[in-house]
Design a protein around this motif. Structure first.
Motif, PDB file in Angstrom:
ATOM      1  N   VAL A  60      -9.269   1.361   2.375  1.00 54.98           N
ATOM      2  CA  VAL A  60      -7.957   2.005   2.534  1.00 54.98           C
ATOM      3  C   VAL A  60      -8.105   3.526   2.520  1.00 54.98           C
ATOM      4  CG1 VAL A  60      -5.715   2.330   1.442  1.00 54.98           C
ATOM      5  CG2 VAL A  60      -6.679   0.034   1.612  1.00 54.98           C
ATOM      6  N   LEU A  61      -8.872   4.038   1.554  1.00 55.23           N
ATOM      7  CA  LEU A  61      -9.047   5.489   1.459  1.00 55.23           C
ATOM      8  C   LEU A  61      -9.887   6.038   2.610  1.00 55.23           C
ATOM      9  CD1 LEU A  61      -9.636   5.823  -2.382  1.00 55.23           C
ATOM     10  CD2 LEU A  61      -7.528   6.197  -1.100  1.00 55.23           C
ATOM     11  N   ALA A  74     -10.190  -0.951  -1.819  1.00 55.97           N
ATOM     12  CA  ALA A  74      -9.649   0.394  -2.045  1.00 55.97           C
ATOM     13  C   ALA A  74     -10.432   1.436  -1.252  1.00 55.97           C
ATOM     14  CB  ALA A  74      -9.676   0.716  -3.535  1.00 55.97           C
ATOM     15  N   CYS A  75     -11.754   1.281  -1.168  1.00 52.38           N
ATOM     16  CA  CYS A  75     -12.565   2.227  -0.394  1.00 52.38           C
ATOM     17  C   CYS A  75     -12.213   2.171   1.088  1.00 52.38           C
ATOM     18  CB  CYS A  75     -14.048   1.924  -0.599  1.00 52.38           C
ATOM     19  SG  CYS A  75     -14.665   2.359  -2.242  1.00 52.38           S
ATOM     20  N   GLY A 107     -12.743  -3.000  -5.346  1.00 49.33           N
ATOM     21  CA  GLY A 107     -13.173  -1.628  -5.076  1.00 49.33           C
ATOM     22  C   GLY A 107     -13.478  -1.397  -3.610  1.00 49.33           C
ATOM     23  N   VAL A 112       0.832  -1.203   0.000  1.00 47.80           N
ATOM     24  CA  VAL A 112       0.000   0.000   0.000  1.00 47.80           C
ATOM     25  C   VAL A 112       0.862   1.248   0.000  1.00 47.80           C
ATOM     26  CG1 VAL A 112      -1.652   1.317   1.390  1.00 47.80           C
ATOM     27  CG2 VAL A 112      -1.981  -1.123   1.072  1.00 47.80           C
ATOM     28  N   LEU A 123       0.376   3.995  -2.904  1.00 45.43           N
ATOM     29  CA  LEU A 123      -0.150   5.308  -2.572  1.00 45.43           C
ATOM     30  C   LEU A 123       0.935   6.363  -2.447  1.00 45.43           C
ATOM     31  CD1 LEU A 123      -2.912   4.408   0.054  1.00 45.43           C
ATOM     32  CD2 LEU A 123      -3.171   4.845  -2.379  1.00 45.43           C
ATOM     33  N   GLY A 158      -9.237  -2.062   4.688  1.00 42.65           N
ATOM     34  CA  GLY A 158      -9.503  -2.583   3.354  1.00 42.65           C
ATOM     35  C   GLY A 158      -9.976  -4.022   3.384  1.00 42.65           C
TER      36      GLY A 158
END
Length: 309
Positions: free
Chosen positions: A147-148, A144-145, A141, A76, A80, A110
């Motif tokens: 993590v963000l 990823a959501c 997805g 990650v 990122l 995540g």
């Protein structure tokens, strides 16, 4: 074996098990020596007060899944990037997390999103079978959501902490000004305010006081605070204190002026927020209260007309 003997043996086993569980619980919850001593060490920075090491099932899970999580966290980080920005936000949030620990938490968030998406996809495939590719894309997805979302939560923590510091600043500045005007040195006034107050700004000043007492020059410590903080008000306060101590200018007047400026800025911001909310307050009046009033005014007339015909 008779039923009475069997019951007695089962009761004895259950009692021994409960005693073992209770003894282990008491042993785990007993505070250690450093936990009893740390509250009396005022000069120790809060970031140095690490929580006790995790034991039991958590340590086993960490030993089993820790290497995989660390490799995923490194992945990650490579994808990122932005390590300096994350470190700065971690420092401004007041947490004791390192960059690697934060990346591990991002991976965990995540994985939670991945698990939720996979569970929803499996439940849907049981009712109506579908192609697995959209399910895999949805799981990716969701990962990823997650993590963000952890990164977004860190930003929210920074904003919440800085808002609390901004709200505490006028009071802390006034207390420092009163202590300095009473004849105390800046370090002594800082120590008195830190001991008598609580909050995010007070903890930040406690870290600064700890650095001063470990040998760092006072002006350099305030300059470092000005460089690390994300609030312009606190940065100007630190620069003002550093300049006042270097040049011998009246420190109490500087602190009173800065506290007054912050209060005036807060008052202006409150007025601006009220002016922005005024339009939002008109929405329920126009779309809810006004139609209801018109309906109550014209409905009896419509009923009367319908009855007359």
């Amino acid at each position: 074996m008779s039923p009475a003997a069997t019951g007695a043996l089962l009761g004895l086993s259950a009692t021994l098990g409960l005693l073992l569980v209770a003894g282990r619980t008491v042993a785990i919850r007993r505070p250690r020596l450093e936990e009893r001593v740390l509250p009396y060490l005022r000069d120790l920075a809060p970031t140095a007060r690490r929580p006790p090491p995790v034991t039991g099932a958590h340590s086993t899970a960490r030993a089993v899944f820790g290497p995989a999580l660390r490799r995923a966290a490194d992945g990650v980080e490579r994808v990122l990037g932005g390590a300096p920005s994350v470190r700065r936000r971690l420092d401004r949030s007041g947490t004791a997390l390192t960059l690697h620990e934060f990346r591990v938490q991002q991976v965990q968030w995540g994985l939670v999103g991945f698990a939720i998406a996979a569970a929803c996809g499996l439940l849907r495939t049981w009712t109506s079978p579908a192609h697995p590719v959209p399910l895999l894309l949805a799981c990716a997805g969701a990962f990823a959501c997650g993590v963000l979302l952890r990164d977004n939560r860190l930003t929210a923590q920074v904003r919440r902490r800085e808002a609390a510091m901004l709200a505490e600043f006028p009071t802390v500045a006034e207390l420092l000004a009163l202590s300095v005007a009473a004849g105390e040195s800046p370090v002594g006034a800082l120590d008195r305010v830190v001991r008598r107050s609580g909050g995010e700004l007070s903890r930040e000043l406690g870290d600064l006081l700890a650095r001063i007492r470990t040998g760092e020059p006072v002006a350099d410590a305030f300059d470092r605070l000005a460089a690390d903080t994300g609030l312009g008000v606190v940065a100007r306060f630190a620069h003002g204190v550093a300049v006042a101590m270097e040049r011998g200018t009246p420190l109490a007047d500087v602190l009173h002026a800065q506290a007054a400026d912050v209060r005036e800025a807060g008052r202006r911001e409150l007025i601006e927020q009220a002016s922005r909310k005024e339009i939002a307050m008109m929405v329920p009046v126009v779309f809810l209260v006004l139609p209801t009033t018109v309906l109550f005014a014209f409905w009896p007339g419509l009923i009367g007309l319908s009855l007359s015909y």
